[in-house]
Scaffold this motif. Structure first.
Motif, mmCIF file in Angstrom:
data_model
loop_
_atom_site.group_PDB
_atom_site.id
_atom_site.type_symbol
_atom_site.label_atom_id
_atom_site.label_comp_id
_atom_site.label_asym_id
_atom_site.label_seq_id
_atom_site.Cartn_x
_atom_site.Cartn_y
_atom_site.Cartn_z
ATOM 1 N N THR A 60 -43.735 17.540 -7.024
ATOM 2 C CA THR A 60 -44.684 18.331 -6.243
ATOM 3 C C THR A 60 -44.620 19.801 -6.643
ATOM 4 O O THR A 60 -45.654 20.450 -6.812
ATOM 5 N N ILE A 61 -43.416 20.327 -6.813
ATOM 6 C CA ILE A 61 -43.272 21.720 -7.243
ATOM 7 C C ILE A 61 -43.885 21.907 -8.636
ATOM 8 O O ILE A 61 -44.575 22.895 -8.894
ATOM 9 N N GLY A 62 -43.666 20.957 -9.527
ATOM 10 C CA GLY A 62 -44.272 21.034 -10.858
ATOM 11 C C GLY A 62 -45.787 21.032 -10.795
ATOM 12 O O GLY A 62 -46.455 21.783 -11.518
ATOM 13 N N TYR A 63 -46.348 20.215 -9.917
ATOM 14 C CA TYR A 63 -47.797 20.155 -9.736
ATOM 15 C C TYR A 63 -48.333 21.482 -9.209
ATOM 16 O O TYR A 63 -49.323 22.016 -9.722
ATOM 17 N N LEU A 64 -47.676 22.047 -8.204
ATOM 18 C CA LEU A 64 -48.116 23.336 -7.657
ATOM 19 C C LEU A 64 -47.978 24.454 -8.684
ATOM 20 O O LEU A 64 -48.821 25.357 -8.748
ATOM 21 N N THR A 65 -46.935 24.391 -9.499
ATOM 22 C CA THR A 65 -46.758 25.376 -10.564
ATOM 23 C C THR A 65 -47.915 25.292 -11.564
ATOM 24 O O THR A 65 -48.456 26.319 -12.003
ATOM 25 N N SER A 66 -48.329 24.069 -11.903
ATOM 26 C CA SER A 66 -49.460 23.883 -12.818
ATOM 27 C C SER A 66 -50.753 24.424 -12.232
ATOM 28 O O SER A 66 -51.555 25.047 -12.934
ATOM 29 N N ILE A 67 -50.978 24.164 -10.940
ATOM 30 C CA ILE A 67 -52.177 24.690 -10.284
ATOM 31 C C ILE A 67 -52.161 26.212 -10.320
ATOM 32 O O ILE A 67 -53.152 26.857 -10.652
ATOM 33 N N HIS A 68 -51.021 26.794 -9.975
ATOM 34 C CA HIS A 68 -50.893 28.252 -9.935
ATOM 35 C C HIS A 68 -51.128 28.869 -11.314
ATOM 36 O O HIS A 68 -51.809 29.879 -11.447
#
Length: 97
Positions: A60-68
């Motif tokens: 989830t953190i990796g996904y949010l990092t990609s979005i950001h």
């Protein structure tokens, strides 16, 4: 779910998933959450502890990092709003995009 009450944990890695902790003390511990179950922390004290995210939580953190990083102003605002919500603030409207 295992329940722990009035216990002290020192210099350990604690797997939080699916467990409840009430009035516990954690000293020098790594608190690991994998996204596999709810966690209850009630009236606990933490000294020199770290949070580690593993498994689904790390994904989830990796996904949010990609979005950001990859979706421009909209992505940065969306992630900032998530953080504001966690901190009890008021999210702003993301730019059209």
């Amino acid at each position: 779910m295992a329940d722990f009450k009035n216990q002290t944990f020192t210099d350990q890695t604690i797997d939080l998933d699916g467990n409840g902790y009430s009035a516990c003390t954690f000293v020098g511990c790594t608190l690991r959450f994998s996204g596999g179950g709810g966690v209850q922390l009630d009236g606990c004290r933490f000294e020199r502890c770290n949070l580690a995210l593993d498994g689904a939580a790390a994904n989830t953190i990796g996904y949010l990092t990609s979005i950001h990083a990859g979706l421009g102003d909209w992505g940065r605002t969306t992630v900032a709003n998530l953080c504001a919500t966690i901190q009890g603030g008021t999210p702003t409207k993301p730019p059209a995009g």
